[in-house]
Design a protein around this motif. Structure first.
Motif, short mmCIF file in Angstrom:
data_model
loop_
_atom_site.label_atom_id
_atom_site.label_comp_id
_atom_site.label_asym_id
_atom_site.label_seq_id
_atom_site.Cartn_x
_atom_site.Cartn_y
_atom_site.Cartn_z
N PRO A 1 0.83 -1.22 0.00
CA PRO A 1 0.00 0.00 0.00
C PRO A 1 0.86 1.26 0.00
CG PRO A 1 -0.65 -1.50 1.76
CD PRO A 1 0.63 -2.02 1.19
N LEU A 2 0.52 2.18 -0.86
CA LEU A 2 1.18 3.48 -0.96
C LEU A 2 0.14 4.57 -0.76
CD1 LEU A 2 3.21 2.75 -4.21
CD2 LEU A 2 4.11 2.80 -1.89
N PRO A 3 0.56 5.77 -0.30
CA PRO A 3 -0.41 6.86 -0.13
C PRO A 3 -0.72 7.54 -1.47
CG PRO A 3 1.77 7.56 0.59
CD PRO A 3 1.89 6.11 0.18
N TRP A 4 -2.01 7.81 -1.70
CA TRP A 4 -2.45 8.43 -2.96
C TRP A 4 -3.37 9.61 -2.68
CZ3 TRP A 4 -0.25 6.62 -7.27
CH2 TRP A 4 0.31 5.35 -7.22
N LEU A 5 -3.24 10.65 -3.49
CA LEU A 5 -4.23 11.71 -3.56
C LEU A 5 -5.21 11.28 -4.64
CD1 LEU A 5 -5.40 14.54 -3.03
CD2 LEU A 5 -3.78 15.42 -4.74
N MET A 6 -6.47 11.17 -4.28
CA MET A 6 -7.50 10.67 -5.19
C MET A 6 -8.43 11.80 -5.60
SD MET A 6 -6.75 7.45 -5.24
CE MET A 6 -8.16 6.97 -6.22
N VAL A 7 -8.79 11.84 -6.86
CA VAL A 7 -9.87 12.70 -7.34
C VAL A 7 -10.95 11.75 -7.83
CG1 VAL A 7 -10.58 14.51 -8.94
CG2 VAL A 7 -8.24 14.50 -8.02
N LEU A 8 -12.07 11.72 -7.12
CA LEU A 8 -13.16 10.80 -7.41
C LEU A 8 -14.28 11.51 -8.14
CD1 LEU A 8 -13.36 9.10 -3.88
CD2 LEU A 8 -12.06 8.31 -5.88
N ASP A 9 -14.83 10.84 -9.12
CA ASP A 9 -16.03 11.27 -9.84
C ASP A 9 -17.10 10.26 -9.45
OD1 ASP A 9 -18.02 11.96 -11.60
OD2 ASP A 9 -16.76 11.90 -13.39
N GLY A 10 -17.87 10.60 -8.42
CA GLY A 10 -18.78 9.62 -7.84
C GLY A 10 -17.95 8.54 -7.16
N ASP A 11 -18.18 7.29 -7.50
CA ASP A 11 -17.41 6.18 -6.93
C ASP A 11 -16.18 5.85 -7.76
OD1 ASP A 11 -19.21 5.88 -4.84
OD2 ASP A 11 -20.43 4.42 -5.93
N ARG A 12 -16.05 6.48 -8.92
CA ARG A 12 -14.95 6.17 -9.85
C ARG A 12 -13.72 7.02 -9.54
NH1 ARG A 12 -13.89 8.97 -14.72
NH2 ARG A 12 -12.45 7.83 -16.05
N ALA A 13 -12.57 6.37 -9.49
CA ALA A 13 -11.31 7.09 -9.31
C ALA A 13 -10.94 7.72 -10.65
CB ALA A 13 -10.22 6.14 -8.85
N ARG A 14 -11.14 9.03 -10.75
CA ARG A 14 -10.81 9.72 -12.00
C ARG A 14 -9.30 9.89 -12.14
NH1 ARG A 14 -13.37 15.42 -13.94
NH2 ARG A 14 -12.21 15.63 -15.88
N PHE A 15 -8.65 10.39 -11.07
CA PHE A 15 -7.21 10.55 -11.05
C PHE A 15 -6.65 10.01 -9.74
CE2 PHE A 15 -8.22 14.66 -13.47
CZ PHE A 15 -7.98 14.09 -14.71
N ALA A 16 -5.45 9.45 -9.81
CA ALA A 16 -4.69 9.07 -8.62
C ALA A 16 -3.29 9.63 -8.80
CB ALA A 16 -4.64 7.55 -8.48
N LEU A 17 -2.79 10.27 -7.77
CA LEU A 17 -1.46 10.87 -7.79
C LEU A 17 -0.75 10.49 -6.50
CD1 LEU A 17 -2.85 14.31 -8.90
CD2 LEU A 17 -1.42 12.83 -10.33
N ARG B 1 -5.98 7.95 0.04
CA ARG B 1 -6.21 6.51 0.23
C ARG B 1 -4.86 5.81 0.17
NH1 ARG B 1 -10.19 4.42 -4.11
NH2 ARG B 1 -11.55 5.67 -2.81
N ASP B 2 -4.69 4.80 0.98
CA ASP B 2 -3.53 3.91 0.86
C ASP B 2 -3.97 2.71 0.06
OD1 ASP B 2 -1.97 5.59 2.38
OD2 ASP B 2 -2.15 4.43 4.22
N ALA B 3 -3.24 2.42 -1.01
CA ALA B 3 -3.61 1.31 -1.89
C ALA B 3 -2.38 0.88 -2.68
CB ALA B 3 -4.73 1.72 -2.83
N PRO B 4 -2.35 -0.38 -3.10
CA PRO B 4 -1.24 -0.84 -3.94
C PRO B 4 -1.24 -0.16 -5.31
CG PRO B 4 -2.51 -2.70 -3.08
CD PRO B 4 -3.27 -1.44 -2.76
N LEU B 5 -0.06 -0.01 -5.88
CA LEU B 5 0.09 0.63 -7.17
C LEU B 5 -0.79 -0.03 -8.24
CD1 LEU B 5 1.47 2.48 -9.25
CD2 LEU B 5 3.31 0.79 -9.38
N PHE B 6 -0.85 -1.34 -8.26
CA PHE B 6 -1.60 -2.00 -9.33
C PHE B 6 -3.08 -1.63 -9.31
CE2 PHE B 6 -2.61 -5.12 -6.11
CZ PHE B 6 -3.84 -5.63 -6.49
N LEU C 1 -3.93 6.56 -12.26
CA LEU C 1 -2.63 7.22 -12.40
C LEU C 1 -2.33 7.48 -13.88
CD1 LEU C 1 0.03 8.20 -11.13
CD2 LEU C 1 0.86 5.84 -11.29
N LEU C 2 -2.62 6.52 -14.73
CA LEU C 2 -2.41 6.70 -16.17
C LEU C 2 -3.35 7.75 -16.75
CD1 LEU C 2 -1.81 2.99 -17.21
CD2 LEU C 2 -0.10 4.83 -16.98
N ARG C 3 -4.60 7.83 -16.26
CA ARG C 3 -5.52 8.89 -16.72
C ARG C 3 -4.96 10.26 -16.33
NH1 ARG C 3 -9.44 5.15 -15.64
NH2 ARG C 3 -9.72 5.75 -13.47
#
Length: 160
Positions: free
Chosen positions: A14-30, A139-144, A150-152
């Motif tokens: 698990p790694l720390p991520w800044l998440m931008v969510l569009d509803g329940d969908r992860a739009r961006f992860a950084l 959120r803390d989550a694995p890279l995969f 992240l790619l978006r």
């Protein structure tokens, strides 16, 4: 063999991520370790001037508003916030704000040109059509598991 095991382990930790969510969908992860700063910038709908709010990821993963800057005062804007309010290069800057905002919800209207500044790049937040409410959180989550978001984000980067 050892290299592939190390790579697989890194993808599962698990790694720390800044998440931008569009509803329940992860739009961006950084990547979002403690201390990571980011800026949400938009054009004020009435003032027609850019506004910025600066945030920081706290050690507990929470989001903290730390500063804001804008060109003109409008209705509802306090005459000062935080510990330092000053005029600099045509901007009113309010520093020393320590207001938790977790999660941060933003109605990203296309007409207001919402964007996210993160580590020297800009991500466009607004889409054509009705404005969406985007949620910033950590959120803390694995890279995969974060790889698609992240790619978006990487595909959406714009130069300053």
């Amino acid at each position: 063999m050892a290299l592939s095991v190390a790579g697989a382990t890194a993808a599962l930790l698990p790694l720390p991520w800044l998440m931008v969510l569009d509803g329940d969908r992860a739009r961006f992860a950084l990547p979002g370790p403690a201390g990571t700063p980011f800026v949400v910038r938009w054009t004020h709908s009435v003032e027609k001037e850019d506004w910025e709010e600066r945030f920081r990821i706290e050690p507990d993963g929470g989001l903290m508003l730390v500063a804001t800057r804008f060109k003109t005062f409008g209705a509802g804007v306090p005459d000062q916030a935080g510990t330092d309010t000053r005029l600099e290069n045509g901007w009113v800057i309010m520093d020393g704000i320590h207001r938790p905002v977790d999660p941060l919800n933003v109605q990203a209207a296309a007409t207001e040109h919402y964007r996210l500044r993160y580590r020297g790049v800009t991500l466009i937040l607004a889409d054509p059509g009705p404005p969406k409410v985007l949620t910033f959180t950590t959120r803390d989550a694995p890279l995969f598991t974060m790889l698609p978001a992240l790619l978006r984000a990487a595909a959406s980067w714009r130069s300053p």
